[in-house]
Every structure is written in structure tokens, then in C-alpha cells.
Design a protein around this motif. Structure first.
Motif, short mmCIF file in Angstrom:
data_model
loop_
_atom_site.label_atom_id
_atom_site.label_comp_id
_atom_site.label_asym_id
_atom_site.label_seq_id
_atom_site.Cartn_x
_atom_site.Cartn_y
_atom_site.Cartn_z
N PRO A 282 0.81 -1.23 0.00
CA PRO A 282 0.00 0.00 0.00
C PRO A 282 0.84 1.28 0.00
N LEU A 283 1.94 1.30 0.78
CA LEU A 283 2.78 2.49 0.82
C LEU A 283 3.47 2.71 -0.52
N GLN A 284 3.87 1.62 -1.18
CA GLN A 284 4.49 1.73 -2.49
C GLN A 284 3.50 2.22 -3.53
N LEU A 285 2.24 1.78 -3.41
CA LEU A 285 1.21 2.28 -4.33
C LEU A 285 1.01 3.79 -4.15
N LEU A 286 1.03 4.25 -2.89
CA LEU A 286 0.91 5.69 -2.64
C LEU A 286 2.10 6.43 -3.24
N ALA A 287 3.31 5.86 -3.06
CA ALA A 287 4.50 6.49 -3.61
C ALA A 287 4.44 6.53 -5.14
N PHE A 288 3.95 5.45 -5.74
CA PHE A 288 3.83 5.41 -7.19
C PHE A 288 2.81 6.44 -7.68
N GLY A 289 1.71 6.59 -6.92
CA GLY A 289 0.72 7.59 -7.29
C GLY A 289 1.29 9.00 -7.23
N LEU A 290 2.09 9.29 -6.20
CA LEU A 290 2.72 10.61 -6.10
C LEU A 290 3.70 10.83 -7.25
N ALA A 291 4.45 9.78 -7.59
CA ALA A 291 5.41 9.90 -8.68
C ALA A 291 4.70 10.18 -10.00
N LEU A 292 3.60 9.48 -10.23
CA LEU A 292 2.84 9.72 -11.46
C LEU A 292 2.17 11.09 -11.45
N ALA A 293 1.78 11.55 -10.24
CA ALA A 293 1.23 12.90 -10.14
C ALA A 293 2.27 13.93 -10.55
N SER A 294 3.52 13.67 -10.19
CA SER A 294 4.59 14.58 -10.59
C SER A 294 4.74 14.61 -12.11
N VAL A 295 4.54 13.45 -12.74
CA VAL A 295 4.61 13.38 -14.20
C VAL A 295 3.49 14.20 -14.83
N VAL A 296 2.27 14.06 -14.29
CA VAL A 296 1.13 14.82 -14.84
C VAL A 296 1.37 16.32 -14.69
N LEU A 297 1.82 16.74 -13.51
CA LEU A 297 2.07 18.16 -13.28
C LEU A 297 3.18 18.70 -14.17
N ALA A 298 4.21 17.87 -14.38
CA ALA A 298 5.34 18.34 -15.19
C ALA A 298 5.01 18.41 -16.67
N THR A 299 4.11 17.56 -17.13
CA THR A 299 3.85 17.47 -18.57
C THR A 299 2.57 18.16 -19.00
N LEU A 300 1.72 18.55 -18.06
CA LEU A 300 0.45 19.17 -18.43
C LEU A 300 0.63 20.43 -19.28
N PRO A 301 1.59 21.31 -19.00
CA PRO A 301 1.76 22.48 -19.87
C PRO A 301 2.06 22.10 -21.31
N SER A 302 2.85 21.04 -21.50
CA SER A 302 3.18 20.62 -22.85
C SER A 302 1.94 20.09 -23.57
N ARG A 303 1.08 19.40 -22.83
CA ARG A 303 -0.14 18.89 -23.45
C ARG A 303 -1.06 20.05 -23.85
N LEU A 304 -1.15 21.07 -22.99
CA LEU A 304 -1.96 22.22 -23.34
C LEU A 304 -1.38 22.94 -24.55
N ALA A 305 -0.05 23.00 -24.61
CA ALA A 305 0.57 23.64 -25.75
C ALA A 305 0.25 22.91 -27.04
N LEU A 306 0.16 21.58 -26.95
CA LEU A 306 -0.19 20.80 -28.15
C LEU A 306 -1.61 21.14 -28.59
N ARG A 307 -2.52 21.34 -27.64
CA ARG A 307 -3.91 21.58 -27.99
C ARG A 307 -4.10 22.93 -28.67
N VAL A 308 -3.33 23.92 -28.27
CA VAL A 308 -3.50 25.25 -28.87
C VAL A 308 -2.59 25.43 -30.07
N GLY A 309 -1.82 24.39 -30.41
CA GLY A 309 -1.02 24.44 -31.63
C GLY A 309 0.24 25.25 -31.54
N ARG A 310 0.81 25.36 -30.34
CA ARG A 310 2.03 26.13 -30.20
C ARG A 310 3.20 25.30 -30.70
#
Length: 310
Positions: A282-310
Motif C-alpha cells: 500500500p505504501l508503495q502504491l501511494l509512492a507510485f501515485g505521487l510519482a505519477l502525479a509529478s509526471v502529470v504536473l510536469a507534462t500538463l503544460p506541454s499537453r496544453l501547448a499541443l492543444r492550442v497548436g504552439r
């Protein structure tokens, strides 16, 4: 230059393969000494890519800066990444590698800020904090078998695990540097040429260790199935993944390419669970969730940039 959809597919396949061979390197590391394994990997890859070493007629001669970048990319992304990753997985687990390497996109963002002078917003710094917290939680998660071991044995195992976590973190930094340098190299060299040249440097760096270790290693004891796994591992690690990654980076900015590194930790953890019999606590699952949350936060601006065609 490939189209954007083809480039995205190349990047996705590359990171998925990297995550898979990160996990599958654990049984190889239990069979071969790590530096001998690295040397054989580069040697097999070099034989497979002999035809890629030839300079195309339309490619400029290698400038001193390009030569330096090729060496640095091979040192960090090939040699040191391989050594740190294999040692780290051998001391921990494939799921450990999956969690810790989830910080790669955040590492790419930090390196882009430091070395490429790119602007990094507050969301990315929060992603870095989430990645660090996830790594810390995972390091605190004790394996089940340690609870039943003697105190001295459990303490020694914990120390080795901490060393493994540190090595996997170093491998993540090396992989991030590999991505940043690779984007610069694609401006002057083709994907096949980059792949073959950095593999040649990796073979040269590992040759002294490989020659020394092979003297006392009994190759006859290695089962044929492990040799087949070694060949597949070498082709995937040295040839297929690098060529796919460099092909994708030709058409995609480095920041957007960092999005696809999320597939590395995910595939490494999934292979560890599905193929190697590992499981999440369970603790490793929580750690993995936090790690993936960091991925979402780090890459979300790039995904938005793709949507607006930058």
C-alpha cells in the motif's frame, strides 16, 4: 523528418521498451557481472549497427562541439545509465525502478531550466516536490521479507536498498541529460548515426571492465534462454530504443518529448509485477501515485501547448 503523429509513436515505443528492459535486466544482472553485461550489450549492439556508422553524403563533418556532445551523451545516457540502472535494479526491484524513474520528466524540466535557459513554471516545481516525496515514501517502505529476517540481516538489506535507490535516482538524472543532449544532436546528425556513434563510445568505455571480468567468468554455465534474453536486451537497449527516440526528437521539442518518459516507469513497474512476480505494498502504491502525479504536473503544460497548436 517524420510527421508529428509518427514522432509521438516513436517516442512512446522507445520509452515503453526502455521500461521493459529496465525490469528484465534484473535476471541478467543476477547471471552476469554488471560491467561485463554492459560491455556485452554494447558489443552486440555495435555488431548490429555496423552499417549505421558510415557518414551519409549529405551530413556535415563532426564539429568539435558535436564530438563532445556525443561522448557526453554516451557517458551519461549509455554507460552510466546502464551501470546505475542495472546495479540499482539488482539491489532493489523493478517496481522500485518504476517509482523512482517517474521523476525523469521533472529532471528534464530542471535541466532545461539550468542548461537550455527555458522558463519553468510553478507547476513544474510542484511536480519536482511530488517526485521527491514519492521517492522518499518508497524508500521507507520495507519489503515483507525484511520483517521476518534477523535484525542485522534486515539492517544490511536496508542499507543495500538505500544504495539501490540512490543508483536508480542517478540513472534517472542520466536519462534526463540524455534526452536534453539528444535534442541538440538531432539538429546536425541523423538518428541512425547518433545511435551508432554513442553506442561505439559506450563500448569503448566499458571494454577495460569487460575484458577484466570475462577472464574469471564461466560462460558455459549460462543457460541458452539467458543468452537469448541478452541479445534481445542488447538490441532493445542499444539500437531500437535509441533510434526510435532520436527519430521522434527530430520533430518534437525536448519539453514535449519529456511527456513520453512517463511510459518508462509505468512499463518497468508493470513488467516487474506481471512478469517477475513482484507486487506493490500500500505504501508503495501511494509512492507510485505521487510519482505519477509529478509526471502529470510536469507534462500538463506541454499537453496544453499541443492543444492550442504552439
Amino acid at each position: 523528418m517524420p510527421s508529428r503523429p509518427i514522432a509521438y509513436l516513436c517516442l512512446a515505443l522507445s520509452m515503453s521498451l526502455v521500461g521493459s528492459y529496465v525490469a528484465l535486466s534484473k535476471p541478467l544482472a543476477a547471471t552476469f557481472p554488471v560491467l561485463l553485461l554492459a560491455w556485452m550489450r554494447f558489443g552486440i549492439g555495435g555488431v548490429a549497427m555496423l552499417g549505421w556508422l558510415r557518414k551519409p553524403a549529405d551530413e556535415p563533418a563532426l564539429a568539435p562541439q558535436t564530438r563532445a556532445l556525443l561522448f557526453l551523451q554516451s557517458l551519461l545516457g549509455n554507460f552510466l545509465f546502464t551501470v546505475c540502472m542495472i546495479y540499482g535494479v539488482s539491489l532493489t526491484s523493478a517496481t522500485s525502478a518504476g517509482v523512482i524513474m517517474a521523476c525523469i520528466p521533472a529532471c528534464v524540466a530542471v535541466m532545461s531550466w539550468l542548461f537550455l535557459r527555458e522558463r519553468v513554471n510553478a507547476r513544474t516545481w510542484v511536480a519536482v516536490a511530488c517526485a521527491v516525496l514519492g521517492i522518499a515514501l518508497f524508500a521507507l517502505a520495507k519489503p515483507e521479507q525484511a520483517a521476518h529476517a534477523a535484525a542485522s540481516s534486515a539492517s544490511a538489506q536496508a542499507n543495500l536498498q538505500w544504495l539501490g535507490y540512490l543508483l536508480l535516482l542517478c540513472a534517472s538524472v542520466c536519462e534526463a541529460a540524455y534526452s536534453v543532449i539528444g535534442k541538440k544532436l538531432t539538429a546536425s546528425l541523423g538518428p541512425k548515426r547518433i545511435t551508432s556513434l554513442i553506442n561505439l563510445w559506450g563500448f569503448a568505455l566499458s571494454t577495460p571492465f569487460g575484458l577484466y571480468l570475462m577472464r574469471d567468468f564461466d560462460f558455459a554455465t549460462v543457460p541458452w534462454g539467458m543468452w537469448l534474453l541478452l541479445v534481445l536486451y542488447a538490441l532493445a537497449a542499444c539500437m531500437w530504443t535509441v533510434w526510435l527516440w532520436m527519430t521522434g526528437l527530430r520533430a518534437v521539442p525536448a519539453a514535449q518529448g519529456g511527456v513520453f518518459t512517463v511510459l518508462l516507469p509505468v512499463s518497468a513497474a508493470l513488467v516487474g509485477v506481471l512478469a517477475l512476480g513482484e507486487r506493490f505494498t500500500p505504501l508503495q502504491l501511494l509512492a507510485f501515485g505521487l510519482a505519477l502525479a509529478s509526471v502529470v504536473l510536469a507534462t500538463l503544460p506541454s499537453r496544453l501547448a499541443l492543444r492550442v497548436g504552439r
